[in-house]
Design a protein around this motif. Sequence first.
Motif, short mmCIF file in Angstrom:
data_model
loop_
_atom_site.label_atom_id
_atom_site.label_comp_id
_atom_site.label_asym_id
_atom_site.label_seq_id
_atom_site.Cartn_x
_atom_site.Cartn_y
_atom_site.Cartn_z
N GLN A 114 0.83 -1.21 0.00
CA GLN A 114 0.00 0.00 0.00
C GLN A 114 0.87 1.26 0.00
O GLN A 114 0.61 2.22 -0.75
CB GLN A 114 -0.92 -0.01 1.22
N ASN A 115 1.91 1.27 0.82
CA ASN A 115 2.79 2.44 0.85
C ASN A 115 3.66 2.54 -0.38
O ASN A 115 4.04 3.64 -0.80
CB ASN A 115 3.66 2.39 2.12
N GLN A 120 4.72 5.34 -5.57
CA GLN A 120 4.61 5.36 -7.03
C GLN A 120 3.73 6.52 -7.50
O GLN A 120 4.04 7.18 -8.50
CB GLN A 120 4.05 4.03 -7.54
N GLU A 121 2.65 6.77 -6.77
CA GLU A 121 1.79 7.90 -7.11
C GLU A 121 2.53 9.23 -6.93
O GLU A 121 2.37 10.16 -7.72
CB GLU A 121 0.54 7.88 -6.22
N ARG A 287 -2.93 10.69 11.83
CA ARG A 287 -4.08 11.59 11.84
C ARG A 287 -4.03 12.55 10.67
O ARG A 287 -5.00 13.20 10.33
CB ARG A 287 -4.10 12.39 13.15
N THR A 288 -2.88 12.68 10.04
CA THR A 288 -2.74 13.61 8.93
C THR A 288 -3.40 13.05 7.67
O THR A 288 -3.49 11.84 7.47
CB THR A 288 -1.24 13.88 8.65
N THR A 289 -3.86 13.97 6.84
CA THR A 289 -4.48 13.56 5.57
C THR A 289 -3.47 13.52 4.44
O THR A 289 -3.82 13.13 3.33
CB THR A 289 -5.61 14.53 5.21
N SER A 290 -2.25 13.93 4.67
CA SER A 290 -1.23 13.96 3.63
C SER A 290 -0.68 12.56 3.38
O SER A 290 -0.16 11.91 4.29
CB SER A 290 -0.09 14.91 4.02
N SER A 291 -0.78 12.11 2.14
CA SER A 291 -0.25 10.79 1.77
C SER A 291 1.27 10.76 1.91
O SER A 291 1.85 9.75 2.31
CB SER A 291 -0.65 10.46 0.33
N THR A 292 1.90 11.90 1.62
CA THR A 292 3.37 11.97 1.72
C THR A 292 3.82 11.83 3.17
O THR A 292 4.80 11.12 3.46
CB THR A 292 3.87 13.29 1.13
N LEU A 324 11.67 2.30 -2.79
CA LEU A 324 10.62 1.43 -2.24
C LEU A 324 9.70 0.92 -3.35
O LEU A 324 9.40 -0.28 -3.42
CB LEU A 324 9.81 2.20 -1.20
N ALA A 325 9.25 1.81 -4.24
CA ALA A 325 8.34 1.41 -5.31
C ALA A 325 8.99 0.39 -6.24
O ALA A 325 8.37 -0.60 -6.65
CB ALA A 325 7.89 2.63 -6.11
#
Length: 467
Positions: A114-115, A120-121, A287-292, A324-325
């Motif tokens: 998932q990460n 990759q995104e 809790r953060t909404t940031s994917s990064t 990682l990707a």
Amino acid sequence: MNQVSLLQLREIADQLILLSGTFQIKPHYLRAKQIRQADKSLVAVDAFFSQDLASEAKQWKESIEGLTILRKKLQSVEEKQNEIEELQARIASLTKNIQPWIALEDTERQKIIQNAKRAQEFINNNLEKTEAHIIHRYNRFSALKDLSPYADNANYLCEAVFHFENREKYELNIDKVEKKKIAATERLKTVNRGFWLAIIFCIFIITIPICSLFALSLWKRKKDIENQIVNSEEILRRENKRLISAEEGSVVAQDIRSILGEISLEQIRDTLAEVRDLRAEFQGPERTTSSTAILLSFIDLHKIKLEELFGNIPENPIKTFKWLADFVSKYQNMEVNINQLETRKNEVIQQQKQLTKGYSPEILINSIKKLELVIFHTMQFPFTEDNKDFFAELCIKIPPVLSQVREVLFFVSRSHPIDPQYWNNLKLKIQGFSNTMSLCVLDAEIGQLDNSSSDTLPEKAKIQANS
């Protein structure tokens, strides 16, 4: 059948030639002598090409055909086995390469996948600029991460550092206070002696007025000195407590100063508060909404596991995302490849079972050996394999034709009319048999001459050498 000499075979070939020559003549032109000669040749040929020989030839041909089929089947089985072993070796090699990845629990593996998708995104969407502030904060946290153990007790630790920096002053104060306490203790002893002496003199009535006042004065002096000693002990307690705190702050001060340098305590306190906030952002609950930020937090918290799986992690976060990707994609592709190889191996195993029809390759090999033994003990004629095949075909086909020849010669000898077409058909068949037999025998004779020549050459060489 017992072995037949080449001379006997030549005689049968000659008899077939004579019989074939008879059929070159029109039936109504045949003379009695020619018919008798044809009958003799027919008897000789018929005696040789018996039904037993035909059965033996048929058995030999069937054995040859069966042996060819079994050998092809064995070759196919061996090819399948080689393919299975090759596939198994490739599977083992790939499995060994990704063994740590396969050994992960499914939930842990899915979390890494998932990460890796997040990474990759990030790469595909070129988020280096839009997410630069998060990466900057993460780099700041990475630089200050060693201070994380001190972040929760910033005030206490700053106080300990302050006391550590003032420890010499505390030690000097303790020394002074201890000296004062000792001096006060000595004065207290002297005052106590005077006080009790005054009390004793108060026994005498005459000295009461004087001694009572003196005793009261000494009592006040005694209380004052005792208060001084208590105050000294309190001061010593506080100073010793500060020294203990200074000892605790010695290591903290060394660690903090080695990272932050010579800055004020207020700056240290602010920096530790910043570390606390950064830790909550990158190591706390997601809790953060940031994917990064989630991705950076995951990499930071699982650094040891990721290094065990994929090797050293790059220092640059963007390179870390690609690292990682790429590795997760590589391992997933290897997993797919292993599954494909497993599927192909199972298919080949099923194909191998269908070839052997459930029997083991050893049974197939034993069947081949049995057929080879049958072939070795049948059709023992001095022909090559190809010629022996032609000869076997001749042995199978000629007996019914000889019966037809016998019948037609019987009618010719009694001047019965013969269908020309039937006569020509027999002529062609006998001619073909004769040519086949003659060629087989001739080839065997040439082979025998070649062997004789090769055997005599060494003998001649020896004779010439001796002479």
